[in-house]
Design an enzyme around this catalytic site. Structure first.
Site, mmCIF file in Angstrom:
data_model
loop_
_atom_site.group_PDB
_atom_site.id
_atom_site.type_symbol
_atom_site.label_atom_id
_atom_site.label_comp_id
_atom_site.label_asym_id
_atom_site.label_seq_id
_atom_site.Cartn_x
_atom_site.Cartn_y
_atom_site.Cartn_z
ATOM 1 N N CYS A 1 0.825 -1.210 0.000
ATOM 2 C CA CYS A 1 0.000 0.000 0.000
ATOM 3 C C CYS A 1 0.860 1.262 0.000
ATOM 4 O O CYS A 1 0.712 2.129 -0.863
ATOM 5 C CB CYS A 1 -0.935 -0.006 1.211
ATOM 6 S SG CYS A 1 -1.821 1.538 1.476
ATOM 7 N N CYS B 1 -8.623 -1.228 7.370
ATOM 8 C CA CYS B 1 -7.386 -0.465 7.492
ATOM 9 C C CYS B 1 -7.308 0.108 8.897
ATOM 10 O O CYS B 1 -8.321 0.542 9.455
ATOM 11 C CB CYS B 1 -7.350 0.653 6.453
ATOM 12 S SG CYS B 1 -5.990 1.830 6.661
ATOM 13 N N CYS C 1 0.050 21.641 6.865
ATOM 14 C CA CYS C 1 0.103 20.177 6.843
ATOM 15 C C CYS C 1 1.388 19.680 6.201
ATOM 16 O O CYS C 1 1.523 18.495 5.902
ATOM 17 C CB CYS C 1 -1.114 19.607 6.110
ATOM 18 S SG CYS C 1 -1.281 20.173 4.399
#
Length: 406
Positions: free
Chosen positions: A35, A112, A362
């Protein structure tokens, strides 16, 4: 609110099977390497925090001391927004999951550690329903098939759930029965939307959509304020830590009740609305996305706020025009995307010259770049730096910085 959410998540976590709990406790994930979404999962959570603290200090310590990063009490299943891509393999098996990092290869995922448990369960159920309703998945190579993606958003405070079915065509003959079966299985689904994206594009959502069930949006509560969330509107994906982040931003703004506040990159108005409710005299929000502005206006009405207005447009241009008209705010909030701000915006900010700037970022790399520019070209200096772990197990770091005029 954050305490209630943590308790609910812990109760759900304790109800899981022993194998699931063992995997969570060990921080293991069967598709971790394929992933690529959780870059730090090989580290224990305390070591993840050390890694992030060191990174922020390396990038920002030249501007001032960095406070210890604020950790998450329960760093699992925090994402209130989950999206999954769909495809059918060569054996006819339908797969749903995420794109492998930097590719369009779909890694099959049923659950997840960072995603909301309910959202994952809904996506798995939709995958199971496709064959019984004779619905195909989209093939990117040949540009044919029906279902491309599923997007699920959940209000952690309200428990309202939105499901967005992203399809390649409007033709959905079995939509009424499909929605009926899905809502019966998950009664907390309050709206279902079909979004049509017929183009060969990396964008998840197309321009046309229609409501199949419910109102077409969900509501959530953040920092005591009510927010409307539509399919395209940006809303922080970790509401527990968002409250921590926004409360820190309000502390840095130090509002006394008479200030004029400008909320740039305001989205659906979350920061500005919290500021308006926390004591700002007047708040102005500016946002480029028309859909977000529409939601922001409605959010202000829903919170019965009379001291806030929203405008659609470019924030840098708006500030330059405001300065020409002699309108100078006391506090400017800026919360740009990962790419950070640009020189046009920063020059407009310098020209506007508010007393206090609260920068929410961020991306510490672009934050450092923008702070260097402000330090070099203005009298602004950094007063406080507070990192917050918004995205456990990933390399992403959120920071809130207070700047003041020297």
């Amino acid at each position: 609110m954050s305490v209630i959410i943590t308790i609910c998540e812990r109760e759900y976590y304790m109800s899981q099977s022993s194998n699931t709990k063992k995997n969570i406790q060990n921080g293991s994930c069967p598709v971790y390497k394929k992933c690529g979404g959780c870059q730090l999962q090989n580290l224990s959570y305390p070591n993840q925090l050390k890694f992030k603290q060191n990174k922020v200090e390396k990038l920002l310590k030249s501007f001032g001391s960095v406070e210890p990063i604020i950790a998450m009490d329960n760093p699992y299943h925090y994402r209130n927004k989950v999206q999954a891509a769909f495809r059918t393999d060569k054996n006819g098996k339908i797969i749903s999951g995420v794109y492998q990092s930097s590719t369009h290869h779909i890694v099959g995922i049923d659950s997840c550690q960072t995603e909301d448990i309910v959202a994952d369960e809904i996506i798995v159920e939709i995958r199971k329903m496709l064959k019984s309703f004779k619905l195909t998945t989209y093939d990117e190579k040949f540009q044919r098939g029906f279902l491309r993606h599923v997007l699920v958003k959940r209000g952690f405070s309200t428990n309202q759930v939105m499901v967005v079915l992203v399809t390649s065509t409007q033709n959905f003959s079995s939509k009424n029965n499909f929605v009926k079966v899905l809502v019966k299985k998950f009664p907390n689904i309050t709206t279902v939307i079909q979004n049509v994206n017929p183009y060969k594009t990396n964008l998840l959502l197309g321009n046309f959509q229609k409501i199949l069930y419910g109102k077409g949006y969900i509501d959530d509560i953040l920092c005591g304020c009510k927010f409307r969330i539509s399919p395209k509107s940006f809303y922080q994906i970790n509401p527990v830590q968002t409250e921590v982040l926004y409360n820190k931003a309000m502390d840095f703004a130090d509002l006394k009740g008479k200030e004029t506040v400008l909320d740039t990159y305001c989205g659906i108005g979350t920061i500005g609305i919290v500021a308006a409710k926390r004591g700002a005299g007047q708040v102005i929000g500016i946002e480029l996305n028309k859909d977000a502005v529409r939601d922001a206006v409605q959010n202000a009405k829903n919170n019965n706020l009379k001291n806030i207005k929203f405008y659609q447009g470019d924030a840098g241009k708006f500030m330059a025009e405001a300065v020409d008209e002699g309108e100078i705010p006391d506090v400017v909030f800026m919360d740009p995307p990962r790419a950070g701000s640009d020189e046009r915006f920063l020059n407009a900010l310098i020209k506007m010259s508010p007393k206090t700037v609260v920068y929410i970022s961020c991306n510490p790399e672009t934050l450092a770049r923008d702070l260097h520019y402000l330090k070099k070209n203005s009298d602004y200096r950094v007063d406080k730096i507070q990192p917050v772990d918004m995205f456990p197990h990933t390399a992403s770091i959120e920071c809130v910085v207070k700047l003041w005029k020297k």
